[in-house]
Motif scaffolding. Structure first.
Motif, PDB file in Angstrom:
ATOM      1  N   CYS A 104       0.865  -1.187   0.000  1.00 30.77           N
ATOM      2  CA  CYS A 104       0.000   0.000   0.000  1.00 30.77           C
ATOM      3  C   CYS A 104       0.893   1.225   0.000  1.00 30.77           C
ATOM      4  O   CYS A 104       1.681   1.436   0.930  1.00 30.77           O
ATOM      5  N   LEU A 105       0.760   2.025  -1.061  1.00 30.53           N
ATOM      6  CA  LEU A 105       1.608   3.200  -1.247  1.00 30.53           C
ATOM      7  C   LEU A 105       0.741   4.381  -1.645  1.00 30.53           C
ATOM      8  O   LEU A 105      -0.256   4.209  -2.355  1.00 30.53           O
ATOM      9  N   PHE A 106       1.119   5.570  -1.204  1.00 30.83           N
ATOM     10  CA  PHE A 106       0.355   6.745  -1.624  1.00 30.83           C
ATOM     11  C   PHE A 106       1.193   8.004  -1.484  1.00 30.83           C
ATOM     12  O   PHE A 106       2.185   8.033  -0.755  1.00 30.83           O
ATOM     13  N   THR A 107       0.779   9.016  -2.244  1.00 27.48           N
ATOM     14  CA  THR A 107       1.296  10.363  -2.047  1.00 27.48           C
ATOM     15  C   THR A 107       0.131  11.172  -1.498  1.00 27.48           C
ATOM     16  O   THR A 107      -1.032  10.775  -1.622  1.00 27.48           O
ATOM     17  N   THR A 108       0.436  12.294  -0.864  1.00 25.58           N
ATOM     18  CA  THR A 108      -0.612  13.108  -0.256  1.00 25.58           C
ATOM     19  C   THR A 108      -0.749  14.440  -0.989  1.00 25.58           C
ATOM     20  O   THR A 108       0.034  14.754  -1.884  1.00 25.58           O
ATOM     21  N   LEU A 109      -1.734  15.183  -0.569  1.00 20.92           N
ATOM     22  CA  LEU A 109      -1.961  16.518  -1.108  1.00 20.92           C
ATOM     23  C   LEU A 109      -1.134  17.508  -0.292  1.00 20.92           C
ATOM     24  O   LEU A 109      -1.576  17.988   0.743  1.00 20.92           O
ATOM     25  N   GLY A 110       0.076  17.766  -0.736  1.00 20.44           N
ATOM     26  CA  GLY A 110       0.909  18.772  -0.069  1.00 20.44           C
ATOM     27  C   GLY A 110       1.167  18.497   1.389  1.00 20.44           C
ATOM     28  O   GLY A 110       1.857  17.559   1.732  1.00 20.44           O
ATOM     29  N   GLY A 111       0.559  19.307   2.258  1.00 21.94           N
ATOM     30  CA  GLY A 111       0.838  19.231   3.680  1.00 21.94           C
ATOM     31  C   GLY A 111       0.031  18.215   4.449  1.00 21.94           C
ATOM     32  O   GLY A 111       0.160  18.122   5.667  1.00 21.94           O
ATOM     33  N   ASP A 112      -0.833  17.446   3.773  1.00 24.56           N
ATOM     34  CA  ASP A 112      -1.620  16.443   4.485  1.00 24.56           C
ATOM     35  C   ASP A 112      -0.708  15.381   5.085  1.00 24.56           C
ATOM     36  O   ASP A 112       0.161  14.845   4.398  1.00 24.56           O
ATOM     37  N   PRO A 113      -0.929  15.047   6.355  1.00 21.28           N
ATOM     38  CA  PRO A 113      -0.156  13.946   6.947  1.00 21.28           C
ATOM     39  C   PRO A 113      -0.780  12.612   6.559  1.00 21.28           C
ATOM     40  O   PRO A 113      -1.940  12.547   6.128  1.00 21.28           O
ATOM     41  N   ALA A 114      -0.026  11.556   6.725  1.00 25.43           N
ATOM     42  CA  ALA A 114      -0.567  10.207   6.525  1.00 25.43           C
ATOM     43  C   ALA A 114      -1.541   9.922   7.664  1.00 25.43           C
ATOM     44  O   ALA A 114      -1.236  10.167   8.831  1.00 25.43           O
ATOM     45  N   ALA A 115      -2.714   9.401   7.334  1.00 28.12           N
ATOM     46  CA  ALA A 115      -3.737   9.097   8.332  1.00 28.12           C
ATOM     47  C   ALA A 115      -3.640   7.656   8.835  1.00 28.12           C
ATOM     48  O   ALA A 115      -4.444   7.228   9.659  1.00 28.12           O
ATOM     49  N   VAL A 116      -2.668   6.908   8.323  1.00 27.53           N
ATOM     50  CA  VAL A 116      -2.385   5.547   8.763  1.00 27.53           C
ATOM     51  C   VAL A 116      -0.887   5.476   9.031  1.00 27.53           C
ATOM     52  O   VAL A 116      -0.126   6.287   8.496  1.00 27.53           O
ATOM     53  N   PRO A 117      -0.439   4.525   9.835  1.00 31.26           N
ATOM     54  CA  PRO A 117       1.008   4.392  10.023  1.00 31.26           C
ATOM     55  C   PRO A 117       1.677   4.124   8.672  1.00 31.26           C
ATOM     56  O   PRO A 117       1.272   3.218   7.937  1.00 31.26           O
ATOM     57  N   ALA A 118       2.644   4.943   8.335  1.00 29.24           N
ATOM     58  CA  ALA A 118       3.318   4.810   7.040  1.00 29.24           C
ATOM     59  C   ALA A 118       4.725   5.370   7.136  1.00 29.24           C
ATOM     60  O   ALA A 118       4.971   6.312   7.882  1.00 29.24           O
ATOM     61  N   THR A 119       5.602   4.784   6.365  1.00 28.67           N
ATOM     62  CA  THR A 119       6.977   5.250   6.288  1.00 28.67           C
ATOM     63  C   THR A 119       7.115   6.154   5.067  1.00 28.67           C
ATOM     64  O   THR A 119       6.856   5.712   3.947  1.00 28.67           O
ATOM     65  N   PRO A 120       7.510   7.417   5.273  1.00 25.79           N
ATOM     66  CA  PRO A 120       7.712   8.289   4.116  1.00 25.79           C
ATOM     67  C   PRO A 120       9.032   7.961   3.424  1.00 25.79           C
ATOM     68  O   PRO A 120      10.056   7.794   4.072  1.00 25.79           O
ATOM     69  N   VAL A 121       8.973   7.830   2.116  1.00 23.02           N
ATOM     70  CA  VAL A 121      10.165   7.591   1.315  1.00 23.02           C
ATOM     71  C   VAL A 121      10.280   8.759   0.347  1.00 23.02           C
ATOM     72  O   VAL A 121       9.373   8.995  -0.461  1.00 23.02           O
ATOM     73  N   THR A 122      11.363   9.483   0.460  1.00 26.69           N
ATOM     74  CA  THR A 122      11.571  10.626  -0.412  1.00 26.69           C
ATOM     75  C   THR A 122      12.125  10.161  -1.749  1.00 26.69           C
ATOM     76  O   THR A 122      13.112   9.425  -1.799  1.00 26.69           O
ATOM     77  N   VAL A 123      11.440  10.569  -2.802  1.00 30.74           N
ATOM     78  CA  VAL A 123      11.919  10.354  -4.163  1.00 30.74           C
ATOM     79  C   VAL A 123      12.054  11.750  -4.761  1.00 30.74           C
ATOM     80  O   VAL A 123      11.428  12.692  -4.280  1.00 30.74           O
ATOM     81  N   ASP A 126       9.042  14.337  -4.751  1.00 31.75           N
ATOM     82  CA  ASP A 126       7.815  13.810  -4.150  1.00 31.75           C
ATOM     83  C   ASP A 126       8.147  12.979  -2.917  1.00 31.75           C
ATOM     84  O   ASP A 126       9.314  12.665  -2.652  1.00 31.75           O
ATOM     85  N   THR A 127       7.117  12.616  -2.181  1.00 30.01           N
ATOM     86  CA  THR A 127       7.234  11.680  -1.065  1.00 30.01           C
ATOM     87  C   THR A 127       6.197  10.590  -1.265  1.00 30.01           C
ATOM     88  O   THR A 127       5.018  10.880  -1.466  1.00 30.01           O
ATOM     89  N   VAL A 128       6.660   9.353  -1.231  1.00 31.45           N
ATOM     90  CA  VAL A 128       5.773   8.203  -1.312  1.00 31.45           C
ATOM     91  C   VAL A 128       5.670   7.633   0.094  1.00 31.45           C
ATOM     92  O   VAL A 128       6.684   7.364   0.737  1.00 31.45           O
ATOM     93  N   TYR A 129       4.441   7.461   0.571  1.00 29.84           N
ATOM     94  CA  TYR A 129       4.211   6.866   1.878  1.00 29.84           C
ATOM     95  C   TYR A 129       3.969   5.376   1.689  1.00 29.84           C
ATOM     96  O   TYR A 129       3.150   4.971   0.866  1.00 29.84           O
ATOM     97  N   VAL A 130       4.697   4.576   2.454  1.00 29.44           N
ATOM     98  CA  VAL A 130       4.586   3.123   2.391  1.00 29.44           C
ATOM     99  C   VAL A 130       3.851   2.673   3.654  1.00 29.44           C
ATOM    100  O   VAL A 130       4.407   2.701   4.742  1.00 29.44           O
TER     101      VAL A 130
END
Length: 148
Positions: A104-123, A126-130
């Motif tokens: 399960c991977l996602f990017t957010t809308l700018g300043g939105d935090p992840a609403a589930v436990p996720a590891t941010p991976v900087t590419v 962009d930032t992909v949340y895992v």
């Protein structure tokens, strides 16, 4: 962010053999780029969308899919992802990924935090949340069972 400025996200997702983009909207560029690289690319949205023939498209709502015992064939992939995913869809996205044993991977809308436990991976750019990485393919991503 436009699809044209997301080559790093495409590169990141290309490590999976099959993917499903949830909420593709009017920007199927990432899914199309993945299909061009030989990835089995699928996409869903709550409304009919024009996507390239190389991307399998199904009208579906991830919230409804998360509530079903079987989310559906379109989600049976190595990774379920969403771009610019609003926080209210993080939990359903993760529930669908769990149900089909996918990453399960996602990017957010700018300043939105992840609403589930996720590891941010900087590419680059962009930032992909895992949020789930059962096969350990996401660089820097931890399987949800490793989280406190």
């Amino acid at each position: 962010m436009s699809d044209a400025s997301r080559p790093a996200v495409v590169e990141f997702l290309a490590r999976y053999r099959s993917v499903c983009e949830v909420g593709v909207g009017r920007r199927p560029g990432v899914a199309a780029a993945l299909a061009d690289r030989g990835v089995d690319a699928r996409a869903t949205d709550v409304a009919p969308r024009d996507v390239p023939d190389s991307v399998r498209f199904v009208v579906d709502d991830v919230v409804d899919a998360a509530a079903r015992d079987d989310p559906g064939d379109v989600y049976r992939v190595d990774a379920v992802y969403a771009l610019n995913c609003p926080p209210e869809l993080h939990r359903p996205l993760l529930a669908v990924a769990r149900a089909v044993d996918a990453a399960c991977l996602f990017t957010t809308l700018g300043g939105d935090p992840a609403a589930v436990p996720a590891t941010p991976v900087t590419v680059p750019g962009d930032t992909v949340y895992v949020a789930r990485d059962p096969d350990g393919r996401a660089a820097g991503g931890a399987d949800e069972s490793e989280r406190p």
